[in-house]
Structures are given as structure tokens and as C-alpha cells.
Design a protein around this motif. Structure first.
Motif: not given
Length: 256
Positions: A185-204
């Protein structure tokens, strides 16, 4: 069903854009009446999201161009809202190369995250000892005390132990990551050597009400103490000044 109608039905299913299929299944998964089948539906939604690619969401290629992020006035993160109602939020985040989205939580939420461009390192934590789901009566009692505490302006920032549940690099071909109210439930997200994109779904979604407590607020944390390779002590703090977003429009297929 005759062969002609059967063929038409098959064509209709095939022609549904992947993001539309994701949207429909996400709604089905998190509707109140579907909670009894939540685990099975989460797995179905994960498998659909596993196949998502940036082109399925109409991601603007300028956001994956490193040159775009060389502008010193550009925010380190771009937020794209795909859809939101009171049950789910679907969105895209694009991160500057080397930028780390700070460690944060998802209060009483489920989430699914799929990398669609570039690569990120995701480090997730679960509270330790693992928090158990509580029954409705216990939760109501806790909520009453929490609401009273907040109503009096008392907000003692939490400090607690957490165990590393995931620490890995995810690329475009990686499977979808899942978090629950108690796991990762706790996280950190680091982009690496190039721009990074992610799609997410959160509920609620964030800011929706937790019954008896109030809105879901995103809280931020730092590692106050490292006890071992996979056990740390987290300290709740303020949102880092380095984390802010600009916004871009969703350019993918219409969802409904």
C-alpha cells in the motif's frame, strides 16, 4: 445464435479498444455489488491491463521525448486524467528521466499500475506486522476515534515498521502491479534513463470519503530507519516540494 450473428458478436468484441475494455472491467470490478468477487475480478482486470500499450491510450509522443524534459520550467511529472467517478480513477503519469515519485500511501484503496513507456523502479512496502482486515464494528469504532482526533486538529504523524514487498524494475512488457489496502500500500516510483509513463487504476479515488473518518488524503513518508534489507521504519511527513505536476489532455479512444 446463427453463424452470421455469432460472427458479428465476435467482431464487436474484437473491435472494442483495449482501454475501453479496461474501463468497462474496472467499473465492474469495483462496483459495490461486485465486492464478493473482488479477488477474481482483480485478476481479470490485471490480465487485460497486462496487454495495454501507450498507443492504446493515445499517449502524446512528445511526452516520451527526452528533449521535452530539458526545459527547466517543465514540471517533473505530467498527469493525464483518463476517467474518474466516485468508484474509480484511471490516469496516466509521465515522469522525467531520473525523477522519483516520493513514497506515499493509498488509504483503504486498491490499485493497479501498468508501465506503458520507458522503465521505472517500483519499491513497495506493506505495514509490518501485516495489518489484518477488520470487521465492520471494529472499523466503525476506530473511525469514530480517528474522526474525533482530526476534528480537534490533532494529527500526530505516524511512524511504523514496514516490510519491502516489491523492489524491481518494470518496463513496457512487465506485468501489471497490484496493491491492496494492506499489501504494497506504500510505494515510490522512479523513472530510469528515459521518460517513463504508467497507467493506473485506483479504487476508490483519493478524496473520496472513508465512512466515519473523512476524505482519503495522500500522505507522504520517508525511511527513518533501516533495520535490515527488507525491513524499515517509515515516518510520515509533508509532501516534498520537488513533487508537483502539470497536466495534459487524454487523447485516447472515447470510453463511453
Amino acid at each position: 445464435m446463427d453463424l452470421k450473428n455469432e460472427a458479428k458478436a465476435h467482431t464487436d468484441v474484437v473491435s472494442v479498444p483495449p482501454i475501453v475494455a479496461t474501463y468497462r472491467l474496472a467499473l465492474q470490478t469495483f462496483q459495490d455489488k461486485a465486492t464478493a468477487d473482488l479477488s477474481a475480478n482483480l485478476n481479470k482486470l490485471k490480465k487485460v491491463m497486462d496487454k495495454l500499450r501507450s498507443e492504446d491510450l493515445g499517449l502524446d509522443r512528445r511526452l516520451t521525448d527526452p528533449g521535452t524534459w530539458n526545459n527547466p520550467t517543465k514540471a517533473p511529472c505530467t498527469y493525464i486524467q483518463v476517467f474518474q467517478n466516485h468508484e474509480i480513477n484511471m490516469s496516466i503519469f509521465v515522469l522525467r528521466p531520473g525523477f522519483k515519485m516520493p513514497l506515499h500511501d493509498h488509504p483503504h484503496m486498491h490499485g493497479l499500475l501498468k508501465v506503458i513507456s520507458g522503465a521505472v523502479n517500483i519499491r513497495s512496502f506493506s505495514e509490518h506486522p501485516l495489518k489484518e482486515e477488520v470487521n465492520a464494528l471494529d472499523f466503525a469504532i476506530r473511525a469514530k476515534h480517528e474522526a474525533a482526533r482530526l476534528a480537534h486538529g490533532i494529527h500526530k504523524r505516524r511512524r511504523f515498521f514496514a516490510k519491502v514487498s516489491q523492489d524491481r524494475v518494470c518496463r513496457e512488457n512487465a506485468e501489471t502491479c497490484i496493491l491492496t489496502p494492506t499489501i504494497s500500500n506504500y510505494h515510490e516510483i522512479e523513472a530510469l534513463e528515459v521518460p517513463a509513463a504508467f497507467f493506473d487504476v485506483l479504487a476508490p479515488p483519493y478524496d473520496t470519503l472513508i465512512e466515519g473518518i473523512g476524505p482519503r488524503r495522500c500522505r507522504y513518508y520517508t525511511i527513518a530507519n533501516t533495520l535490515s534489507n527488507n525491513l524499515v521504519e517509515l515516518q510520515e511527513g509533508s509532501a516534498p516540494d520537488c513533487f508537483y505536476c502539470d497536466q495534459a489532455p487524454y487523447l485516447g479512444p472515447k470510453l463511453f
